[in-house]
Design a protein around this motif. Structure first.
Motif, PDB file in Angstrom:
ATOM      1  N   THR A 171      -2.038   4.482 105.562  1.00 13.38           N
ATOM      2  CA  THR A 171      -2.040   5.466 106.648  1.00 13.38           C
ATOM      3  C   THR A 171      -1.696   4.800 107.978  1.00 13.38           C
ATOM      4  OG1 THR A 171      -3.712   6.805 105.526  1.00 13.38           O
ATOM      5  CG2 THR A 171      -3.410   7.191 107.876  1.00 13.38           C
ATOM      6  N   ILE A 172      -2.315   3.647 108.250  1.00  9.08           N
ATOM      7  CA  ILE A 172      -2.064   2.935 109.507  1.00  9.08           C
ATOM      8  C   ILE A 172      -0.615   2.458 109.580  1.00  9.08           C
ATOM      9  CG2 ILE A 172      -2.615   0.849 110.831  1.00  9.08           C
ATOM     10  CD1 ILE A 172      -5.513   1.141 109.768  1.00  9.08           C
ATOM     11  N   ILE A 173      -0.127   1.846 108.493  1.00  9.56           N
ATOM     12  CA  ILE A 173       1.248   1.324 108.469  1.00  9.56           C
ATOM     13  C   ILE A 173       2.253   2.451 108.678  1.00  9.56           C
ATOM     14  CG2 ILE A 173       3.024   0.252 107.027  1.00  9.56           C
ATOM     15  CD1 ILE A 173       1.027  -1.755 108.007  1.00  9.56           C
ATOM     16  N   LEU A 249       2.278   0.218  97.027  1.00  5.19           N
ATOM     17  CA  LEU A 249       1.885   0.655  98.361  1.00  5.19           C
ATOM     18  C   LEU A 249       3.008   1.450  99.028  1.00  5.19           C
ATOM     19  CD1 LEU A 249       0.127  -2.601  99.648  1.00  5.19           C
ATOM     20  CD2 LEU A 249      -0.974  -0.492  98.866  1.00  5.19           C
ATOM     21  N   THR A 250       4.238   1.035  98.772  1.00  8.47           N
ATOM     22  CA  THR A 250       5.393   1.745  99.327  1.00  8.47           C
ATOM     23  C   THR A 250       5.498   3.140  98.730  1.00  8.47           C
ATOM     24  OG1 THR A 250       6.528  -0.381  99.537  1.00  8.47           O
ATOM     25  CG2 THR A 250       7.882   1.605  99.734  1.00  8.47           C
ATOM     26  N   ALA A 251       5.353   3.220  97.405  1.00  5.95           N
ATOM     27  CA  ALA A 251       5.434   4.517  96.726  1.00  5.95           C
ATOM     28  C   ALA A 251       4.382   5.480  97.253  1.00  5.95           C
ATOM     29  CB  ALA A 251       5.275   4.326  95.218  1.00  5.95           C
ATOM     30  N   LEU A 252       3.195   4.967  97.547  1.00  2.00           N
ATOM     31  CA  LEU A 252       2.124   5.804  98.088  1.00  2.00           C
ATOM     32  C   LEU A 252       2.414   6.175  99.541  1.00  2.00           C
ATOM     33  CD1 LEU A 252      -0.713   7.062  98.145  1.00  2.00           C
ATOM     34  CD2 LEU A 252      -1.637   4.778  98.587  1.00  2.00           C
ATOM     35  N   GLY A 253       2.768   5.185 100.348  1.00  2.00           N
ATOM     36  CA  GLY A 253       2.935   5.395 101.783  1.00  2.00           C
ATOM     37  C   GLY A 253       4.016   6.393 102.143  1.00  2.00           C
ATOM     38  N   VAL A 254       5.155   6.343 101.439  1.00  4.20           N
ATOM     39  CA  VAL A 254       6.272   7.227 101.807  1.00  4.20           C
ATOM     40  C   VAL A 254       5.949   8.704 101.580  1.00  4.20           C
ATOM     41  CG1 VAL A 254       8.052   5.473 101.437  1.00  4.20           C
ATOM     42  CG2 VAL A 254       7.408   6.990  99.541  1.00  4.20           C
ATOM     43  N   LEU A 285      -6.416  11.867 105.608  1.00 10.52           N
ATOM     44  CA  LEU A 285      -6.335  11.294 106.954  1.00 10.52           C
ATOM     45  C   LEU A 285      -5.135  11.834 107.720  1.00 10.52           C
ATOM     46  CD1 LEU A 285      -7.317   7.574 106.224  1.00 10.52           C
ATOM     47  CD2 LEU A 285      -8.661   9.276 107.474  1.00 10.52           C
ATOM     48  N   PHE A 286      -3.994  11.930 107.043  1.00 11.68           N
ATOM     49  CA  PHE A 286      -2.807  12.458 107.716  1.00 11.68           C
ATOM     50  C   PHE A 286      -2.988  13.928 108.101  1.00 11.68           C
ATOM     51  CE2 PHE A 286       0.018   8.970 105.960  1.00 11.68           C
ATOM     52  CZ  PHE A 286       0.291   8.448 107.213  1.00 11.68           C
ATOM     53  N   THR A 287      -3.695  14.668 107.269  1.00 14.67           N
ATOM     54  CA  THR A 287      -3.933  16.077 107.569  1.00 14.67           C
ATOM     55  C   THR A 287      -4.812  16.232 108.807  1.00 14.67           C
ATOM     56  OG1 THR A 287      -3.757  16.595 105.207  1.00 14.67           O
ATOM     57  CG2 THR A 287      -4.739  18.270 106.599  1.00 14.67           C
ATOM     58  N   LEU A 288      -5.714  15.283 109.025  1.00 12.98           N
ATOM     59  CA  LEU A 288      -6.532  15.298 110.236  1.00 12.98           C
ATOM     60  C   LEU A 288      -5.769  14.762 111.442  1.00 12.98           C
ATOM     61  CD1 LEU A 288     -10.004  14.005 108.942  1.00 12.98           C
ATOM     62  CD2 LEU A 288      -9.393  16.346 109.541  1.00 12.98           C
ATOM     63  N   ILE A 289      -5.004  13.688 111.227  1.00  8.82           N
ATOM     64  CA  ILE A 289      -4.311  13.013 112.327  1.00  8.82           C
ATOM     65  C   ILE A 289      -3.148  13.828 112.866  1.00  8.82           C
ATOM     66  CG2 ILE A 289      -2.834  11.023 112.881  1.00  8.82           C
ATOM     67  CD1 ILE A 289      -4.532   9.408 110.871  1.00  8.82           C
ATOM     68  N   MET A 290      -2.366  14.429 111.972  1.00  6.09           N
ATOM     69  CA  MET A 290      -1.081  15.010 112.359  1.00  6.09           C
ATOM     70  C   MET A 290      -1.183  16.077 113.457  1.00  6.09           C
ATOM     71  SD  MET A 290       0.709  17.962 111.726  1.00  6.09           S
ATOM     72  CE  MET A 290       2.353  18.550 111.700  1.00  6.09           C
ATOM     73  N   PRO A 291      -2.006  17.130 113.307  1.00  5.25           N
ATOM     74  CA  PRO A 291      -2.038  18.143 114.371  1.00  5.25           C
ATOM     75  C   PRO A 291      -2.577  17.608 115.687  1.00  5.25           C
ATOM     76  CG  PRO A 291      -3.710  18.605 112.709  1.00  5.25           C
ATOM     77  CD  PRO A 291      -2.859  17.506 112.167  1.00  5.25           C
TER      78      PRO A 291
END
Length: 301
Positions: A171-173, A249-254, A285-291
């Protein structure tokens, strides 16, 4: 400014305070979310159809989308693959048959139908289009409220998030490198830095990112943001099986925000059950961070 921030953040957190344990009710909420997504895309299409100098605007949309995607997704790939090379995440591979990528791509592309229908309807001179902004804001509030309820009802505790180092790391990367890509795209596209950063920070959540940017910056910027995020989802579906053996990690991150829902089955089947916890944490985390991030970039900076 403050209204824009409140409309992008408050409903999500109000929804997060409400926990639903009834399975039948949760199914209804999930169905309502799907309807909200299609309604939002329909309205985006109708607003796009009413642009002046439409042909030139469409050319600008496609070119700008290509540049934004190349910068943001490209930076994601480079940095995640470097991380994978120096700190490989080793877990047992899975030999289950993969879901049909062609079928998943078709399902992903279904969202374009709502956009196209909205575009066709928007070419008609109907008095209802003057209320587009109001309709969009009402649907946005309902969507975020339902997403908040959905997140809380997934039973993910703060402890589960904190102890999952893989999900937090990706998420951070992805967040940092996506913003780096947006910063580079701002110079290439000659856009204000905060606008390009906001456009790049959808992390694959195309339905929400498109409408937030449309409300804040207009139909052209909103459409570029939407297309950038739908491309992330499509490329993730295509790349996961090829990346998963050497670059987990790449497969997950993208996957970005889609790792919790749409791309989760293909992550699980191609990478094994160990892919599921970090995938859910990353998507959560992205669902919380994005908006929060997108509205702050639009209205505060």
């Amino acid at each position: 400014m403050w209204f824009g921030i409140l409309i992008g953040i408050t409903p999500l957190f109000i929804g997060y305070l409400l926990k639903v344990n009834n399975t039948r009710l949760m199914n209804k909420i999930n169905q309502c979310l799907s309807i909200m997504v299609y309604l939002i895309l329909f309205l985006m299409g109708s607003e796009l159809a009413q642009l002046e100098d439409l042909i030139n605007n469409l050319q600008n949309i496609f070119l700008s989308t290509g540049i934004l995607f190349a910068c943001s997704f490209g930076f994601n790939l480079i940095f995640l693959m470097v991380l994978d090379y120096f700190f490989p995440w080793r877990n047992q591979a899975n030999n289950e048959p993969l879901p049909s990528r062609f079928k998943m791509i078709l399902e992903s592309l279904r969202v374009f139908l709502a956009l196209i229908l909205g575009f066709i309807a928007g070419r008609l001179s109907l008095p209802i289009w003057q209320y587009n902004q109001l309709f969009s804001e009402i649907i946005l509030v309902i969507l975020l409220l339902l997403v908040g309820i959905q997140l809380r009802s997934n039973n993910i505790s703060i402890k589960q998030i904190i102890v999952n180092k893989v999900g937090i790391t990706t998420t951070i990367i992805v967040t940092v490198t996506t913003l780096l890509g947006g910063w580079l795209a701002s110079y290439i596209l000659e856009l204000p830095t905060n606008t390009a950063l906001a456009m790049s920070s959808g992390f694959g959540w195309y339905s929400l990112s498109g409408i937030l940017m449309t409300d804040a910056k207009g139909a052209v910027i909103g459409s570029i943001t939407f297309l950038n995020d739908i491309l992330r989802e499509l490329c993730a579906i295509i790349l996961i099986p090829s990346l998963i053996k050497r670059f987990k990690l790449t497969a997950l991150g993208v996957c970005g925000a889609t790792s919790m829902d749409f791309t989760l089955p293909i992550l699980q089947k191609s990478g094994g059950i160990m892919m599921v916890p970090p995938a859910i944490v990353q998507g959560f985390l992205f669902t919380l961070i994005m908006p929060v991030l997108m509205t702050m970039l639009n209205y505060y900076f």
